[in-house]
Design a protein around this motif. Sequence first.
Motif, short mmCIF file in Angstrom:
data_model
loop_
_atom_site.label_atom_id
_atom_site.label_comp_id
_atom_site.label_asym_id
_atom_site.label_seq_id
_atom_site.Cartn_x
_atom_site.Cartn_y
_atom_site.Cartn_z
N PHE A 18 -86.74 7.50 89.61
CA PHE A 18 -86.08 7.17 88.35
C PHE A 18 -87.08 6.70 87.30
N TYR A 19 -88.01 5.85 87.70
CA TYR A 19 -88.98 5.35 86.73
C TYR A 19 -89.98 6.43 86.32
N GLN A 20 -90.23 7.38 87.20
CA GLN A 20 -91.04 8.53 86.79
C GLN A 20 -90.32 9.34 85.73
N SER A 21 -88.99 9.44 85.85
CA SER A 21 -88.23 10.17 84.83
C SER A 21 -88.23 9.41 83.51
N LEU A 22 -88.15 8.07 83.57
CA LEU A 22 -88.16 7.26 82.34
C LEU A 22 -89.46 7.41 81.58
N ASP A 23 -90.52 7.77 82.29
CA ASP A 23 -91.82 7.96 81.64
C ASP A 23 -91.86 9.25 80.84
N ARG A 24 -90.79 10.09 80.99
CA ARG A 24 -90.82 11.41 80.38
C ARG A 24 -89.60 11.74 79.52
N ILE A 25 -88.44 11.15 79.82
CA ILE A 25 -87.22 11.47 79.07
C ILE A 25 -86.51 10.18 78.67
N PRO A 26 -85.61 10.22 77.67
CA PRO A 26 -84.92 9.02 77.22
C PRO A 26 -84.09 8.36 78.33
N LEU A 27 -83.91 7.05 78.21
CA LEU A 27 -83.20 6.27 79.23
C LEU A 27 -81.77 6.76 79.43
N GLY A 28 -81.02 6.96 78.35
CA GLY A 28 -79.63 7.40 78.47
C GLY A 28 -79.50 8.73 79.17
N VAL A 29 -80.39 9.66 78.86
CA VAL A 29 -80.38 10.97 79.49
C VAL A 29 -80.73 10.87 80.97
N ALA A 30 -81.73 10.04 81.28
CA ALA A 30 -82.15 9.88 82.67
C ALA A 30 -81.02 9.33 83.54
N VAL A 31 -80.31 8.32 83.05
CA VAL A 31 -79.21 7.74 83.82
C VAL A 31 -78.07 8.74 83.96
N THR A 32 -77.82 9.52 82.91
CA THR A 32 -76.76 10.53 82.98
C THR A 32 -77.06 11.57 84.05
N LEU A 33 -78.30 12.04 84.12
CA LEU A 33 -78.67 13.00 85.15
C LEU A 33 -78.65 12.36 86.53
N GLU A 34 -79.07 11.11 86.61
CA GLU A 34 -79.12 10.43 87.90
C GLU A 34 -77.72 10.24 88.48
N VAL A 35 -76.75 9.96 87.63
CA VAL A 35 -75.41 9.67 88.12
C VAL A 35 -74.76 10.91 88.73
#
Length: 316
Positions: free
Chosen positions: A113-130
């Motif tokens: 998850f934190y690797q994704s935050l280093d590359r894409i916006p927080l809201g988008v990352a959580v949406t994909l993660e869910v």
Amino acid sequence: MDQPTSAAPATAPAPSAAGPAGGGAAPGGGRPGARLGPVAMVVAGGLSVQFGSAVAVTIMPSAGAAGVVALRLAAAAVILLAVCRPRVRGYKPADWWTVVAFGLAMAGMNGLFYQSLDRIPLGVAVTLEVLGPLALSVIASRRAMSVVWAALALGGVALLSGGGFDRLDPVGAAYALAAGGCWAAYILFSARTGRRFPQADGLALAMAVAALLSLPFGAVGAGGALLEPRTLALGVAVALMSSVLPYTLELLALRRLPAATFAVLMSLEPAIAAVAGFLVLHQALSTTDALAIALVIGASMGAVRSQERRRRRTRS
């Protein structure tokens, strides 16, 4: 989700707190305000998690994603072990394997998850993660209505990608989706750990396992930056905001709040993440992105409600 938190609809709709809480609780009474306190606790926990993630992003330039994860998990493990003081005797090998698997899922979920935050916006990352917990929910349900919720979620993902994940950064999107898979595993092993260990003992032990797994990567990636006073202080703050505080609030809330209600509230995490990203990191979302996030939230809530109605019919 950053989460271990953090929960989403699944067969047991209180996943992220299944370990510490050991399951849902009965409703808090018939009075209109009886559930206001627990609801506020869940919302406060979600705010704490997502704003903690936003704070974590601010120290990535100095410590890196792996360093932030190592700091967060190590600090959370120390705090939880000190508070819970779990006993380590009297357990079977199968119990310890469950804790190790839980810790591995936790480390993978946070690291990816934190690797994704280093590359894409927080809201988008959580949406994909869910999508990970949502997929688990749909697969477990095996009902026609689940296809509707899955299609709604996929529609949201299509809007986020804008026709291709290259708009987002394909690597960041892949990390977020992989984190979602680890979140689904986290849900399953959280529930199993909660059944094998009393109170929050299993969570504290699993957090220690996750910290031990993450520390070598953090040390290699960040080096001496992990020992800088500012980085250490912010790392402890992230641990408190993203792990200790939300776990405690969820634990208290689940004692008085139905598990299905808890899961619906947790489905709001992508929206909270988008707000945190905007306020702390100045990550503005387009109208299309906001609509995509709304679709995924709607699918998540719909899946929870469908499962709850099915349970009520089964009990009747």
